[in-house]
Motif scaffolding. Structure first.
Motif, PDB file in Angstrom:
ATOM      1  N   ASN A 101      -3.470   2.839 -10.830  1.00  0.00           N
ATOM      2  CA  ASN A 101      -3.372   1.385 -10.720  1.00  0.00           C
ATOM      3  C   ASN A 101      -3.029   0.909  -9.306  1.00  0.00           C
ATOM      4  O   ASN A 101      -2.808  -0.276  -9.090  1.00  0.00           O
ATOM      5  N   LEU A 102      -3.014   1.836  -8.347  1.00  0.00           N
ATOM      6  CA  LEU A 102      -2.750   1.474  -6.959  1.00  0.00           C
ATOM      7  C   LEU A 102      -4.007   0.835  -6.372  1.00  0.00           C
ATOM      8  O   LEU A 102      -5.038   1.493  -6.228  1.00  0.00           O
ATOM      9  N   LYS A 103      -3.915  -0.444  -6.071  1.00  0.00           N
ATOM     10  CA  LYS A 103      -5.081  -1.192  -5.602  1.00  0.00           C
ATOM     11  C   LYS A 103      -5.289  -1.097  -4.099  1.00  0.00           C
ATOM     12  O   LYS A 103      -6.418  -1.086  -3.635  1.00  0.00           O
ATOM     13  N   ARG A 104      -4.208  -1.076  -3.349  1.00  0.00           N
ATOM     14  CA  ARG A 104      -4.350  -0.993  -1.897  1.00  0.00           C
ATOM     15  C   ARG A 104      -3.041  -0.547  -1.274  1.00  0.00           C
ATOM     16  O   ARG A 104      -1.968  -0.879  -1.755  1.00  0.00           O
ATOM     17  N   VAL A 105      -3.174   0.182  -0.185  1.00  0.00           N
ATOM     18  CA  VAL A 105      -2.042   0.518   0.669  1.00  0.00           C
ATOM     19  C   VAL A 105      -2.144  -0.379   1.891  1.00  0.00           C
ATOM     20  O   VAL A 105      -3.194  -0.429   2.545  1.00  0.00           O
ATOM     21  N   TYR A 106      -1.079  -1.108   2.156  1.00  0.00           N
ATOM     22  CA  TYR A 106      -1.003  -1.888   3.382  1.00  0.00           C
ATOM     23  C   TYR A 106      -0.306  -1.007   4.403  1.00  0.00           C
ATOM     24  O   TYR A 106       0.874  -0.696   4.264  1.00  0.00           O
ATOM     25  N   LEU A 107      -1.091  -0.550   5.376  1.00  0.00           N
ATOM     26  CA  LEU A 107      -0.582   0.354   6.402  1.00  0.00           C
ATOM     27  C   LEU A 107      -0.065  -0.492   7.557  1.00  0.00           C
ATOM     28  O   LEU A 107      -0.848  -1.144   8.259  1.00  0.00           O
ATOM     29  N   LEU A 108       1.244  -0.498   7.729  1.00  0.00           N
ATOM     30  CA  LEU A 108       1.876  -1.333   8.731  1.00  0.00           C
ATOM     31  C   LEU A 108       1.898  -0.629  10.083  1.00  0.00           C
ATOM     32  O   LEU A 108       2.257   0.544  10.175  1.00  0.00           O
ATOM     33  N   VAL A 109       1.476  -1.374  11.098  1.00  0.00           N
ATOM     34  CA  VAL A 109       1.379  -0.851  12.459  1.00  0.00           C
ATOM     35  C   VAL A 109       2.040  -1.861  13.391  1.00  0.00           C
ATOM     36  O   VAL A 109       1.753  -3.061  13.314  1.00  0.00           O
ATOM     37  N   ASP A 110       2.930  -1.391  14.240  1.00  0.00           N
ATOM     38  CA  ASP A 110       3.597  -2.251  15.216  1.00  0.00           C
ATOM     39  C   ASP A 110       2.543  -2.764  16.201  1.00  0.00           C
ATOM     40  O   ASP A 110       1.895  -1.975  16.899  1.00  0.00           O
ATOM     41  N   ALA A 111       2.374  -4.082  16.238  1.00  0.00           N
ATOM     42  CA  ALA A 111       1.343  -4.693  17.090  1.00  0.00           C
ATOM     43  C   ALA A 111       1.524  -4.351  18.568  1.00  0.00           C
ATOM     44  O   ALA A 111       0.558  -4.289  19.316  1.00  0.00           O
ATOM     45  N   ARG A 112       2.752  -4.087  18.975  1.00  0.00           N
ATOM     46  CA  ARG A 112       3.004  -3.791  20.388  1.00  0.00           C
ATOM     47  C   ARG A 112       2.455  -2.439  20.801  1.00  0.00           C
ATOM     48  O   ARG A 112       2.210  -2.195  21.978  1.00  0.00           O
ATOM     49  N   HIS A 113       2.249  -1.550  19.838  1.00  0.00           N
ATOM     50  CA  HIS A 113       1.839  -0.179  20.153  1.00  0.00           C
ATOM     51  C   HIS A 113       0.454   0.188  19.623  1.00  0.00           C
ATOM     52  O   HIS A 113      -0.145   1.150  20.095  1.00  0.00           O
ATOM     53  N   GLY A 114      -0.048  -0.544  18.628  1.00  0.00           N
ATOM     54  CA  GLY A 114      -1.334  -0.200  18.029  1.00  0.00           C
ATOM     55  C   GLY A 114      -1.236   1.108  17.251  1.00  0.00           C
ATOM     56  O   GLY A 114      -0.147   1.626  16.990  1.00  0.00           O
ATOM     57  N   LEU A 115      -2.380   1.639  16.858  1.00  0.00           N
ATOM     58  CA  LEU A 115      -2.409   2.875  16.077  1.00  0.00           C
ATOM     59  C   LEU A 115      -1.925   4.055  16.913  1.00  0.00           C
ATOM     60  O   LEU A 115      -2.350   4.239  18.054  1.00  0.00           O
TER      61      LEU A 115
ATOM     62  N   GLY B  93      -5.711  11.171   5.609  1.00  0.00           N
ATOM     63  CA  GLY B  93      -5.348  11.531   4.242  1.00  0.00           C
ATOM     64  C   GLY B  93      -5.785  10.482   3.239  1.00  0.00           C
ATOM     65  O   GLY B  93      -6.275  10.811   2.149  1.00  0.00           O
ATOM     66  N   LEU B  94      -5.625   9.191   3.582  1.00  0.00           N
ATOM     67  CA  LEU B  94      -6.056   8.114   2.688  1.00  0.00           C
ATOM     68  C   LEU B  94      -7.580   8.110   2.533  1.00  0.00           C
ATOM     69  O   LEU B  94      -8.099   7.921   1.429  1.00  0.00           O
ATOM     70  N   ASP B  95      -8.294   8.335   3.635  1.00  0.00           N
ATOM     71  CA  ASP B  95      -9.757   8.417   3.567  1.00  0.00           C
ATOM     72  C   ASP B  95     -10.186   9.575   2.670  1.00  0.00           C
ATOM     73  O   ASP B  95     -11.065   9.426   1.815  1.00  0.00           O
ATOM     74  N   GLU B  96      -9.553  10.730   2.867  1.00  0.00           N
ATOM     75  CA  GLU B  96      -9.893  11.927   2.088  1.00  0.00           C
ATOM     76  C   GLU B  96      -9.625  11.721   0.602  1.00  0.00           C
ATOM     77  O   GLU B  96     -10.399  12.152  -0.251  1.00  0.00           O
ATOM     78  N   ALA B  97      -8.542  11.024   0.265  1.00  0.00           N
ATOM     79  CA  ALA B  97      -8.181  10.779  -1.132  1.00  0.00           C
ATOM     80  C   ALA B  97      -8.865   9.534  -1.695  1.00  0.00           C
ATOM     81  O   ALA B  97      -8.680   9.201  -2.868  1.00  0.00           O
ATOM     82  N   ALA B  98      -9.658   8.848  -0.878  1.00  0.00           N
ATOM     83  CA  ALA B  98     -10.364   7.619  -1.287  1.00  0.00           C
ATOM     84  C   ALA B  98      -9.396   6.551  -1.780  1.00  0.00           C
ATOM     85  O   ALA B  98      -9.631   5.882  -2.780  1.00  0.00           O
ATOM     86  N   VAL B  99      -8.291   6.381  -1.058  1.00  0.00           N
ATOM     87  CA  VAL B  99      -7.306   5.350  -1.374  1.00  0.00           C
ATOM     88  C   VAL B  99      -7.528   4.179  -0.409  1.00  0.00           C
ATOM     89  O   VAL B  99      -7.424   4.352   0.801  1.00  0.00           O
ATOM     90  N   SER B 100      -7.851   3.024  -0.954  1.00  0.00           N
ATOM     91  CA  SER B 100      -8.120   1.839  -0.140  1.00  0.00           C
ATOM     92  C   SER B 100      -6.875   1.443   0.653  1.00  0.00           C
ATOM     93  O   SER B 100      -5.770   1.397   0.112  1.00  0.00           O
ATOM     94  N   TYR B 101      -7.073   1.148   1.946  1.00  0.00           N
ATOM     95  CA  TYR B 101      -5.952   0.707   2.772  1.00  0.00           C
ATOM     96  C   TYR B 101      -6.400  -0.366   3.745  1.00  0.00           C
ATOM     97  O   TYR B 101      -7.583  -0.483   4.067  1.00  0.00           O
ATOM     98  N   GLN B 102      -5.438  -1.176   4.160  1.00  0.00           N
ATOM     99  CA  GLN B 102      -5.686  -2.253   5.098  1.00  0.00           C
ATOM    100  C   GLN B 102      -4.566  -2.263   6.131  1.00  0.00           C
ATOM    101  O   GLN B 102      -3.398  -2.085   5.788  1.00  0.00           O
ATOM    102  N   ILE B 103      -4.925  -2.467   7.377  1.00  0.00           N
ATOM    103  CA  ILE B 103      -3.942  -2.497   8.454  1.00  0.00           C
ATOM    104  C   ILE B 103      -3.268  -3.870   8.508  1.00  0.00           C
ATOM    105  O   ILE B 103      -3.941  -4.901   8.487  1.00  0.00           O
ATOM    106  N   VAL B 104      -1.944  -3.847   8.575  1.00  0.00           N
ATOM    107  CA  VAL B 104      -1.153  -5.058   8.791  1.00  0.00           C
ATOM    108  C   VAL B 104      -0.376  -4.836  10.080  1.00  0.00           C
ATOM    109  O   VAL B 104       0.418  -3.895  10.183  1.00  0.00           O
ATOM    110  N   LEU B 105      -0.651  -5.665  11.067  1.00  0.00           N
ATOM    111  CA  LEU B 105       0.090  -5.585  12.324  1.00  0.00           C
ATOM    112  C   LEU B 105       1.413  -6.312  12.146  1.00  0.00           C
ATOM    113  O   LEU B 105       1.440  -7.461  11.704  1.00  0.00           O
ATOM    114  N   THR B 106       2.511  -5.636  12.452  1.00  0.00           N
ATOM    115  CA  THR B 106       3.827  -6.255  12.367  1.00  0.00           C
ATOM    116  C   THR B 106       4.291  -6.634  13.775  1.00  0.00           C
ATOM    117  O   THR B 106       3.738  -6.161  14.768  1.00  0.00           O
TER     118      THR B 106
END
Length: 192
Positions: A97-111, A121-134
């Motif tokens: 039932n996990l719909k999405r992982v919000y992957l938080l990234v510090d905007a000052r540093h980027g990925l 790992g998320l790509d390999e497991a086919a788990v949907s994720y979206q980047i949220v810049l904090t």
């Protein structure tokens, strides 16, 4: 709602869930508190590795938000960190039932490299994720636009990445409505 230190402690998979994940001290707890308009719902700390279990928050009986332990540097014994890392990985790979992982990234540093490994790992497991810049308020608009464009470019060939970035600031309360709307979309999807 509850904290889980093992898979047996997870709540039933009876409603949609979204998870917040990111490097230690990226601002997960602060963002959860700002998002829910609660000052101490999630405990924020200046000490890396403070979240050591999967914390579940019931948002109006419609959806659960899951605060995952941060990855990367933590002020915790190595064996303790390994336990919560394995628990997090098992949760992410096996939660229907996990719909999405919000992957938080510090905007000052980027990925960073650690973010890239987690995205692999998320790509390999086919788990949907979206980047949220904090902490986006720490950047001038032009710099924020550059980081957003660079990050979108890095996501282009990632199969599980949602191709939209949400820039937020817990202190200035910016981007929160966009994030709330994104999360709310999963409640109607689940029931409809």
């Amino acid at each position: 709602m509850k904290g889980a230190v093992d898979l047996q402690g997870l709540p039933p998979a009876d409603m949609p869930e979204v998870a917040f994940w990111g490097r230690s001290n990226v601002g997960k707890s602060s963002l959860i508190n700002a998002l829910t308009n609660r000052r101490q719902l999630a405990r924020a700390s200046g000490e890396p590795g403070r979240t050591r279990e999967l914390n579940f928050f019931n948002l109006g009986g419609e959806i659960r938000l899951v605060d995952l332990p941060g990855y990367g540097f933590a002020k915790a014994p190595k064996k303790t960190a390994q336990v919560w890392t394995r628990l997090t990985e098992a949760f992410l790979k096996g939660r229907p039932n996990l719909k999405r992982v919000y992957l938080l990234v510090d905007a000052r540093h980027g990925l960073k490299q650690t973010d890239t490994v987690m995205m692999d790992g998320l790509d390999e497991a086919a788990v949907s994720y979206q980047i949220v810049l904090t902490k986006a308020d720490k950047l001038k608009t032009a710099e924020q636009d550059r980081i957003t464009a660079t990050t979108l470019g890095q996501l282009a060939k990632r199969p599980a990445a949602y191709p939209e970035i949400i820039a937020t600031s817990s202190t200035k309360k910016t981007g929160l409505d966009d994030l709330r709307d994104a999360i709310a979309a999963f409640t109607t999807e689940f029931s409809g």
